[in-house]
Design an enzyme around this catalytic site. Structure first.
Site: not given
Length: 157
Positions: A110, A126
């Site tokens: 991330d 995402d």
């Protein structure tokens, strides 16, 4: 064919940005707007918001099942709406992007962090999953019944 291109675009873009994050953000974050938004490197071993840390087998099985269901929906042409198909293609691309991370690395990379609101760090996959999910919810709530009626599959008259 356009849906396959959308899936591949999501996966490739996601993996390229993750590769860039690994190469450039592991040592220190990049402050795009100090105190508001930064690019940082995070290894997420859980799911959304880092829930269920370390449950890679659960994510693997769940992802495979979701991808099989979406493939079945496309194959059987259960959704004819472009919006419905685009939303599922976006979800598929995002799911594959994060699935590749879990299989190849054992965690998801991330990098986007909205510091101002302390929003959990997330990635391109995402974004595709969330936008695809919102579009699918809209499709299902607004267009699904209309499409069913147009195809002669309406229920209660």
């Amino acid at each position: 064919m356009i849906y396959l291109v959308l899936v591949l675009t999501a996966v490739i873009l996601d993996q390229l940005v993750k590769y860039w994050a690994i190469q450039n953000l592991m040592i220190s974050p990049y402050f795009v707007i100090p105190g508001v938004f930064q690019l940082t490197y995070v290894e997420n071993r859980g799911t959304a918001f880092s829930f269920l840390q370390g449950q890679i087998w659960l994510f693997t099985i769940t992802t495979i099942l979701i991808l099989l269901v979406i493939a079945y929906v496309f194959w059987k042409r259960l959704i004819l709406s472009k919006l419905g198909r685009v939303s599922l293609a976006m979800i598929t691309g995002g799911a594959i992007g994060n699935f590749l991370d879990r299989i190849l690395r054992g965690y998801v990379v991330d990098m986007f962090y909205f510091e101002l609101i302390d929003f959990p760090v997330f990635n391109i996959a995402d974004v595709f999953i969330v936008i695809g999910g919102i579009l699918f919810a809209y499709y299902f709530m607004i267009q699904h019944d209309k499409m069913q009626l147009m195809q002669g599959r309406g229920g209660d008259a």
